[in-house]
Design a protein around this motif. Structure first.
Motif, PDB file in Angstrom:
ATOM      1  N   ALA A 244       0.812  -1.216   0.000  1.00 16.76           N
ATOM      2  CA  ALA A 244       0.000   0.000   0.000  1.00 16.76           C
ATOM      3  C   ALA A 244       0.844   1.264   0.000  1.00 16.76           C
ATOM      4  N   TRP A 245       2.103   1.170   0.384  1.00 13.77           N
ATOM      5  CA  TRP A 245       2.915   2.373   0.542  1.00 13.77           C
ATOM      6  C   TRP A 245       3.147   3.158  -0.747  1.00 13.77           C
ATOM      7  N   PRO A 246       3.318   2.531  -1.905  1.00 12.83           N
ATOM      8  CA  PRO A 246       3.505   3.335  -3.122  1.00 12.83           C
ATOM      9  C   PRO A 246       2.331   4.250  -3.450  1.00 12.83           C
ATOM     10  N   ALA A 247       1.141   3.975  -2.891  1.00 13.62           N
ATOM     11  CA  ALA A 247      -0.011   4.838  -3.175  1.00 13.62           C
ATOM     12  C   ALA A 247       0.128   6.217  -2.528  1.00 13.62           C
ATOM     13  N   LEU A 248       0.888   6.311  -1.435  1.00 13.84           N
ATOM     14  CA  LEU A 248       0.960   7.571  -0.692  1.00 13.84           C
ATOM     15  C   LEU A 248       1.544   8.711  -1.529  1.00 13.84           C
ATOM     16  N   PRO A 249       2.737   8.558  -2.134  1.00 11.01           N
ATOM     17  CA  PRO A 249       3.259   9.683  -2.927  1.00 11.01           C
ATOM     18  C   PRO A 249       2.404  10.004  -4.146  1.00 11.01           C
ATOM     19  N   VAL A 250       1.747   8.984  -4.720  1.00  9.54           N
ATOM     20  CA  VAL A 250       0.913   9.234  -5.897  1.00  9.54           C
ATOM     21  C   VAL A 250      -0.286  10.095  -5.524  1.00  9.54           C
ATOM     22  N   VAL A 251      -0.983   9.737  -4.451  1.00 16.80           N
ATOM     23  CA  VAL A 251      -2.155  10.508  -4.029  1.00 16.80           C
ATOM     24  C   VAL A 251      -1.753  11.907  -3.574  1.00 16.80           C
ATOM     25  N   ILE A 252      -0.633  12.017  -2.876  1.00 15.72           N
ATOM     26  CA  ILE A 252      -0.176  13.336  -2.429  1.00 15.72           C
ATOM     27  C   ILE A 252       0.144  14.230  -3.631  1.00 15.72           C
ATOM     28  N   ALA A 253       0.803  13.661  -4.635  1.00  9.09           N
ATOM     29  CA  ALA A 253       1.106  14.443  -5.840  1.00  9.09           C
ATOM     30  C   ALA A 253      -0.175  14.857  -6.564  1.00  9.09           C
ATOM     31  N   PHE A 254      -1.143  13.958  -6.624  1.00 11.32           N
ATOM     32  CA  PHE A 254      -2.426  14.259  -7.262  1.00 11.32           C
ATOM     33  C   PHE A 254      -3.151  15.387  -6.539  1.00 11.32           C
ATOM     34  N   LEU A 255      -3.211  15.311  -5.209  1.00  4.49           N
ATOM     35  CA  LEU A 255      -3.893  16.350  -4.443  1.00  4.49           C
ATOM     36  C   LEU A 255      -3.160  17.689  -4.536  1.00  4.49           C
ATOM     37  N   ALA A 256      -1.839  17.646  -4.574  1.00  7.06           N
ATOM     38  CA  ALA A 256      -1.076  18.895  -4.716  1.00  7.06           C
ATOM     39  C   ALA A 256      -1.357  19.544  -6.061  1.00  7.06           C
ATOM     40  N   ALA A 257      -1.471  18.738  -7.111  1.00  6.37           N
ATOM     41  CA  ALA A 257      -1.720  19.281  -8.444  1.00  6.37           C
ATOM     42  C   ALA A 257      -3.130  19.851  -8.574  1.00  6.37           C
ATOM     43  N   ARG A 258      -4.088  19.218  -7.904  1.00  9.87           N
ATOM     44  CA  ARG A 258      -5.482  19.636  -8.040  1.00  9.87           C
ATOM     45  C   ARG A 258      -5.911  20.659  -6.998  1.00  9.87           C
ATOM     46  N   GLY A 259      -5.380  20.576  -5.796  1.00  8.77           N
ATOM     47  CA  GLY A 259      -5.889  21.430  -4.730  1.00  8.77           C
ATOM     48  C   GLY A 259      -4.857  22.269  -4.011  1.00  8.77           C
ATOM     49  N   GLY A 260      -3.577  22.082  -4.336  1.00 11.66           N
ATOM     50  CA  GLY A 260      -2.549  22.884  -3.689  1.00 11.66           C
ATOM     51  C   GLY A 260      -1.867  22.164  -2.547  1.00 11.66           C
ATOM     52  N   ARG A 261      -0.888  22.842  -1.971  1.00 14.23           N
ATOM     53  CA  ARG A 261      -0.061  22.235  -0.928  1.00 14.23           C
ATOM     54  C   ARG A 261      -0.850  21.895   0.329  1.00 14.23           C
ATOM     55  N   ARG A 262      -1.867  22.686   0.644  1.00 11.55           N
ATOM     56  CA  ARG A 262      -2.615  22.430   1.872  1.00 11.55           C
ATOM     57  C   ARG A 262      -3.305  21.073   1.830  1.00 11.55           C
ATOM     58  N   HIS A 263      -3.903  20.743   0.706  1.00 14.22           N
ATOM     59  CA  HIS A 263      -4.558  19.440   0.579  1.00 14.22           C
ATOM     60  C   HIS A 263      -3.534  18.308   0.625  1.00 14.22           C
TER      61      HIS A 263
END
Length: 413
Positions: A244-263
């Motif tokens: 499950a660990w590889p999902a963490l950087p992918v989701v974080i990068a996705f949220l940063a691209a769509r919603g910014g650093r706060r998300h």
């Protein structure tokens, strides 16, 4: 033609009209299940599953041929009952399961008696527990109440998978588009459950369905812009298994691209806080046992060879070449760095791009890992299907415009 010749005459006309992929898919599943059954030893859980599931898929195909609606509920329920429920009940009654069930139950006993689910000096294969501490929770009922029908860890793993996936489906229905014609999320959950790569581990006691279900729920929260909840769910998955660990950087990068650093930060804090709180105490209690069980053994770096040894390229390299394990570790490191650079250089802008990026990384890891198995294909299959079948059909993201950029991400999706 095989299915058509087996049907009563009044049903055959239904196969000659518009091509129906549900019937074809069910017949392919029947053939795959029968192949697994025939190629497996008769004393194994895989043999019993294959023989039983093949009949379930065939009857589901007959019902689909009778139905005038593609991907209907009747064939889906029949396929799930025949490929997952009946084999699960039968295997439980004869006390036959995948080795993972015993590993989870033994880890729970050690957790209650010694404070850690890991042996400090494991010797044989059955002494190792390659899962992270959270997985042992599924064995607590067996450790507390003994060997009873309902206490088997396999039932609690199946329950965890169903609760998580149907919760994600309920979330999609609640937040989803009201456009007519969209299929009920629960129906697609049934069809995904009927997939042989999902039904087989559910029936024989595999641990991966629960982990990948949590990943699907995490991506659902991320798609809705609920970053903190996505982080908590992904943290829960990360407390069960390394996959499950590889999902963490992918989701974080996705949220940063769509919603910014706060998300992105909200997701990171939730995931890191949950997973580290579940893992770090057991590292401190027994660092050597944790290293032997959870790091060296599952990655094929222990002196005891892992049972997850399908003839994939990573396993063949590790066993056929001098310093083969070092070569595979180097290849995996190179692949991880490449995927990481791609997340920074071109982060995923939507949920399909995010799950596709994770699928690519997991597929490379499955192929190149020195200790891997074909059954891990459940991860790319579900991660590819989930956003396409459920998220984008049921939840229609709004296109961000100039007036939309100041609104919270959860409102813009």
């Amino acid at each position: 033609m095989l299915l058509e010749s087996a049907l009563p005459g009044r049903w055959r006309f239904r196969l000659r009209g518009t091509r129906r992929w549900d019937r074809i898919a069910l017949m392919v599943c029947a053939v795959l299940a029968l192949t697994v059954g025939l190629l497996s030893r008769q004393d194994t859980a895989q043999h019993l599953w294959g023989v039983t599931a093949a009949g379930g898929y065939f009857f589901a195909a007959l019902i689909a041929a009778r139905s005038s609606v593609a991907w209907a509920r009747g064939p889906a329920v029949t396929a799930v009952v025949g490929s997952a429920v009946l084999p699960l009940v039968r295997l439980t009654m004869i006390n036959k399961a995948q080795m993972e069930v015993g590993v989870v139950e033994r880890g729970a006993r050690l957790l209650l008696s010694a404070g850690s689910p890991y042996q400090e000096t494991p010797h044989g294969v059955r002494d190792f527990n390659p899962y992270l501490p959270g997985m042992s929770l599924f064995g607590i009922p067996h450790a507390l109440f003994g060997d009873r029908l309902w206490t088997s860890a396999r039932w609690w793993l199946v329950l965890g998978f169903l609760v998580v996936l149907f919760s994600a489906g309920r979330l999609i229905k609640k937040r989803g588009s009201k456009t007519a014609g969209h299929r009920a999320p629960a129906l697609w959950v049934l069809w995904l459950t009927a997939c042989p790569l999902v039904a087989l581990p559910l029936a024989i006691g595999g641990v991966d369905p629960t982990v990948v279900a949590l990943l699907c729920l995490g991506f659902t929260f991320a798609h809705l812009g609920l970053a903190g909840r996505a982080g908590l769910v992904l943290g829960a998955a990360a407390a069960l298994k390394w996959t499950a660990w590889p999902a963490l950087p992918v989701v974080i990068a996705f949220l940063a691209a769509r919603g910014g650093r706060r998300h992105a930060m909200n997701c990171f804090v939730g995931a890191a806080g949950f997973s580290l709180a579940a893992v770090v105490p057991f590292i401190l209690i027994g660092p050597q046992g944790f290293l032997e069980n959870v790091v060296l053994y599952p990655f094929g770096l222990s002196d005891t060879p892992s049972t997850a040894a399908s003839p994939l390229p990573g396993y063949l390299i590790a066993t056929s070449f001098p310093h083969g394990k070092s070569i595979t570790v180097a290849l995996l490191t190179l692949a991880a760095v490449t995927i990481g650079i791609s997340l920074l250089w071109r982060p995923p802008q939507n949920v399909i791009a995010a799950t596709d990026r994770l699928t690519l990384g997991l597929a490379i890891a499955i192929i190149l890992a020195p200790a891997s198995r074909v059954g891990y294909a459940i991860y790319p299959i579900l991660l590819l299907a989930w956003p396409r079948l459920l998220l984008l059909q049921s939840i229609k993201p709004r296109s961000p415009g100039k007036k939309d950029t100041d609104r919270p991400l959860s409102q813009r999706l």
